[in-house]
Design an enzyme around this catalytic site. Structure first.
Site, PDB file in Angstrom:
ATOM      1  N   HIS A  39      42.338  38.430  38.958  1.00  0.00           N
ATOM      2  CA  HIS A  39      43.659  38.828  38.436  1.00  0.00           C
ATOM      3  C   HIS A  39      43.867  40.337  38.577  1.00  0.00           C
ATOM      4  CE1 HIS A  39      42.682  35.150  35.952  1.00  0.00           C
ATOM      5  NE2 HIS A  39      43.894  34.825  36.382  1.00  0.00           N
ATOM      6  N   GLU A 150      45.099  33.583  46.595  1.00  0.00           N
ATOM      7  CA  GLU A 150      44.873  32.503  47.571  1.00  0.00           C
ATOM      8  C   GLU A 150      43.897  31.464  47.029  1.00  0.00           C
ATOM      9  OE1 GLU A 150      43.583  34.247  51.217  1.00  0.00           O
ATOM     10  OE2 GLU A 150      45.618  34.843  51.813  1.00  0.00           O
ATOM     11  N   SER A 187      37.110  32.323  38.750  1.00  0.00           N
ATOM     12  CA  SER A 187      38.040  31.389  38.121  1.00  0.00           C
ATOM     13  C   SER A 187      37.833  31.443  36.622  1.00  0.00           C
ATOM     14  CB  SER A 187      37.786  29.961  38.623  1.00  0.00           C
ATOM     15  OG  SER A 187      38.442  29.033  37.771  1.00  0.00           O
TER      16      SER A 187
END
Lengths: 281, 281
Positions: A39, A150, A187
């Site tokens: 992020h 992506e 993630s």
């Protein structure tokens, strides 16, 4: 460092309008919080493309299925705000569910074929939820550019299709996946993994890289390369492979042979945790 | 008088941006052409609310069913442009189908319960087509205000819900129906009527006014008033009544008794032509 935070659409619009009145370009980084360096890379890229960066943190209930992890999805607004500030973010938009979905809310956006396979097949309704909330965030903030990782490749292609189809006045920027030292894609859901699962997880990116090399070397052997990749994931300790496929970069339709720009996409499971990854072919 | 005309989104945006740069407010009047004084009333009302008025003319294929009148829908761009200019319109946006729906277009917007009954039940997919094209037009032009006739009342309430739900940055203005001397609501589809059908058509507004008076006088007798209205329409010469109902003004849900702001809505048929009308109760 403290990060200015707004919680209503009116306050968000007032700040963006003030910037725009000064001739500044604005970038938006939509997130569900639980922020990691992936992020923050979006925020830093936003700073390179615009004068001001807004990040939104909103765990969107409509993109979770009834048996999914909405309730336990990690939430830490204080920690997220500190990370965003350190990456050069200028404003946090952190709306309540009641701001995004007030009583009577009823609208849903379907982006069609690009959403049907892969994640869409395993998570019915997921991409309608994503498309609807992303449209709202883009129209609430009206940024010049919005950035998406992506890592969620089908989501990125869905948003590109959505923005083009509805003529949303924004430029969409995809940003390459950020990885751990062993190649595991960052993630928020990696936090669910046990130490043992975390060791297995690293094999996902290695197997996908092998699939890429194999289909590059022998473009006609996509089916064999995919089957070998699935076997390798299960042998490495994954509990299931939801899908592993070589697909067209834009339509996400599966390819039988490599004859243009392609992407290898995969979701594999460790216990209840679904790990996604993808690579350009 | 000649009306400046643009046919691409880029040209539309350039003109609107130029006006906005001068501090001017912009109104949009979306139409399907075949313009009558109802449309021109929208343009004139737009001039009262904004400095510049853009009208769009686009016969939107996705809001017509396969057996409906898309092919024979009246088209007269030259005549429309002259009428718009005479009403004080500043710009015509007349895109081709390929501009609105280029190859690969796939997105659809569903506005939920408000679209399900009445026109939505008789025209499956109609309001998804309307919602999607209106969203596109609003995001292409980014007007300050957009004007729609109350004649298509369910459409107006659908667009209000859509704009609120997606946070489209525009103000929606509903404009009262314009009528002929005998009360018939102006509609491009009135052109389909024979002289005999045209004489029958005038009874639609009279019957609906009677229903309004009756439920106002006796708020508990909605079902009786509706049944009497349906009988009156058939007796007057209508071939069928698709629906006649007293509904909540926002949700369009049918009311059994009058206990708040309501609307009487109706579609009745003369041959293949469906005539819509509605009144506030």
């Amino acid at each position: 460092m403290s990060l200015p935070t707004v919680r209503t659409v009116a306050d968000l619009r007032a700040q963006v309008a003030a910037w725009r009145g000064q001739g500044l370009r604005v970038a938006l980084v939509p997130t569900m919080g639980a922020l990691h360096d992936g992020h923050l890379t979006l925020v830093r890229r936003g700073r390179a493309l615009a004068d001001k960066v807004v990040a939104s943190v909103f765990v969107n209930p409509t993109q979770f299925g009834p048996s999914e992890d909405f309730a336990r999805y990690p939430r830490d607004e204080g920690g997220d705000a500190a990370k965003l500030a350190s990456a050069g973010c200028d404003l946090l938009f952190a709306p309540d569910v009641s701001v995004m979905y007030p009583d009577g809310f009823a609208t849903s956006i379907d982006v069609g074929p690009v959403t049907r396979r892969w994640e869409g097949a395993f998570r019915p309704g997921h991409f309608n939820g994503v498309a609807t909330v992303v449209t709202k965030l883009l129209l609430q903030g009206l940024p010049d550019v919005a950035l998406f990782g992506e890592k969620d490749y089908q989501q990125l292609q869905t948003i590109r299709r959505l923005v083009r189809d509805l003529d949303i006045p924004v430029s969409i920027e995809g940003v390459p996946t950020v990885r751990e030292a062993d190649g595991l894609a960052l993630s928020s859901r990696n936090a669910y993994l046990t130490a043992e699962q975390r060791a297995v997880a690293a094999s996902l990116n290695r197997v996908l890289r092998d699939v890429v090399e194999r289909v590059r070397a022998e473009p006609g052997t996509v089916a064999d390369a995919v089957a070998a990749g699935e076997r390798a994931l299960l042998a490495a300790g994954f509990d299931a492979v939801d899908y592993l496929a070589v697909v067209d970069v834009a339509s996400l339709e599966p390819l039988e042979r490599l004859d243009g720009p392609a992407r290898v996409v995969c979701t594999a499971r460790l216990g209840k945790t679904r790990l996604l990854d993808n690579f350009p072919v």
